[in-house]
Scaffold this motif. Structure first.
Motif: not given
Length: 450
Positions: A137-147
């Motif tokens: 869920a966290v990986a799929a729904v949030y757009t996160l930078e590499y860091q």
């Protein structure tokens, strides 16, 4: 498609991309808070209602405490996220606080999934569904930078290891769980970066399209400015030539000179017609709207027909058929006059001198249909898709050799569309053409009482 598994979007686009996805992240966090709170309420109700033999929750006191903690902490995240979203919409910019909030909320979700997994099962390594759902869920729904993704991966591994030590698992179970953790962390990292790559590529395409559209609009505006300026500046010298020709005719001249004067005047007339068309194109392109007024089309078109019938070189029988009641439309008289003039002129140009031309007004539902029908040479089927194009190659010489600039029908279409209408054509070669203008109809009190 570019890949950003171990890097972020190019620096030139990074700030804009962060602003673009931060609002989405805040929206997602708020929705996740609501869903997570409802889930914990349902768990609370289920534990209270269902018998303990059915739920079989291991370490119930810890589970109960964790559930209560989630019921208290989740609304805080919701309220903070709502405030950050309000600030974002007000200032239209992302802040470091918003980024910190999103990372902290992701850690909170992962910790909850991990904690419930450890508490509710006697052997967490064999039952990782809750934890896996939280990771995906966290990986799929949030757009996160590499860091940020790397930080969450490290924090996730540290929390998992500390919990293993806290429950005093034996070395073999710790080794097995750590291997499982490595696999899960890899899945989390891959999904998160894959989603980032997909969304970053979408954003880059959006920016490129936006930049190209901006360049096209600037080029179009520049083209129209140049077109209008050149056409306007050409009018004066051509008008001067025409005036000189008229002055020359006032003197006694021989037949050859008169013939030359006639050719000069005809050429000037054609040139001015082309220039007027170019100026009209430039004006229509540079103007999004045009002033309109309520007009009774029956009277408006009847006046036009009378004018055409008095034109000396217009020999075609021209008739108007209109309903017995007034038909009102909101039009720009000057512009719409040009459209009808152009259609009648084209009908005469491609028809024999005695062939009738029919002008008709009808109402259909909430629309007005104005048609111009001729019995002329018609339009070849291959040319029909091109006749409204600017500088159309479908332009042909009239029956008397009249040349076409390829702008008349394009201008007519421009004007009709600015009246929130459309213009269509039906034609059969050798049998004539029917041009139909469809306009919104105004319901006027005069119409209702007529």
């Amino acid at each position: 498609m570019n890949t950003y598994y171990f890097k972020s979007i190019p620096p030139d686009y990074r700030t804009g991309h962060q602003k673009y996805y931060m609002l989405q992240n805040l929206h997602t966090a708020r929705a996740a808070c609501i869903l997570f709170f409802i889930l914990n309420v349902m768990i609370r109700i289920g534990v209270m209602v269902l018998p303990s033999g059915l739920t079989r929750i291991h370490n119930y006191p810890e589970f109960n405490l964790a559930n209560l903690a989630c019921l208290c902490i989740t609304p805080i995240f919701y309220l903070v996220g709502r405030q950050l979203m309000a600030n974002y919409l007000k200032k239209n910019t992302s802040t470091g606080l918003s980024l910190f909030y999103i990372v902290l909320f992701c850690i909170y979700l992962l910790a909850c999934g991990m904690l419930f997994n450890f508490i509710a099962t006697s052997d967490p390594s064999h039952s990782i569904i809750i934890y896996l759902v939280a990771l995906i869920a966290v990986a799929a729904v949030y757009t996160l930078e590499y860091q940020e993704t790397l930080l969450l991966t490290v924090v996730n591994m540290v929390m998992f290891t500390l919990l293993l030590l806290y429950v005093q698992a034996d070395p073999t179970e710790i080794l097995y769980s750590e291997l499982l953790l490595a696999v899960l962390s890899g899945i989390f990292f891959f999904i998160s970066r894959h989603i980032y790559t997909y969304r970053a590529d979408q954003y880059l395409q959006y920016r490129i399209i936006k930049e190209k559209n901006g360049a096209i609009e600037k080029a179009g505006a520049f083209k129209n400015d140049v077109l209008g300026m050149v056409a306007h500046d050409l009018r004066n010298p051509i008008a001067a030539i025409q005036s000189i020709a008229l002055l020359t005719e006032m003197d006694e001249i021989d037949e050859d000179t008169q013939e030359n004067m006639d050719m000069i005047k005809a050429s000037c007339h054609k040139a001015l017609a082309i220039i007027n068309d170019l100026l009209e194109v430039a004006r229509n392109d540079n103007s999004d709207t045009m002033p309109k007024e309520q007009v009774n089309l029956n009277n408006f078109l009847a006046d036009m027909v009378q004018v055409w019938q008095r034109v000396s070189d217009f020999t075609n029988p021209l008739t108007l058929t209109a309903p017995p009641y007034p038909v009102f439309a909101e039009i720009n008289k000057e512009k719409f006059h040009r459209v009808i003039d152009n259609l009648i002129s084209n009908a005469a140009k491609f028809s024999k001198a005695t062939a009738p031309i029919e002008l008709t007004v009808n109402t259909e539902s909430a629309h007005i249909l104005v048609t111009v029908k001729d019995q002329g040479m018609g339009i070849p089927e291959t040319m029909l898709p091109q006749i409204f194009d600017r500088f159309s190659k479908a332009g042909r010489k009239g029956l008397k050799g009249e040349k076409s600039t390829g702008l008349g029908l394009s201008i007519s279409q421009q004007i009709v569309e600015k009246h929130n209408g459309r213009i269509e054509v039906e034609s059969e070669e050798g049998k004539g053409s029917v041009f139909t203008i469809k306009l919104p109809q105004l319901i006027n009190q005069d119409t209702l009482t007529a």
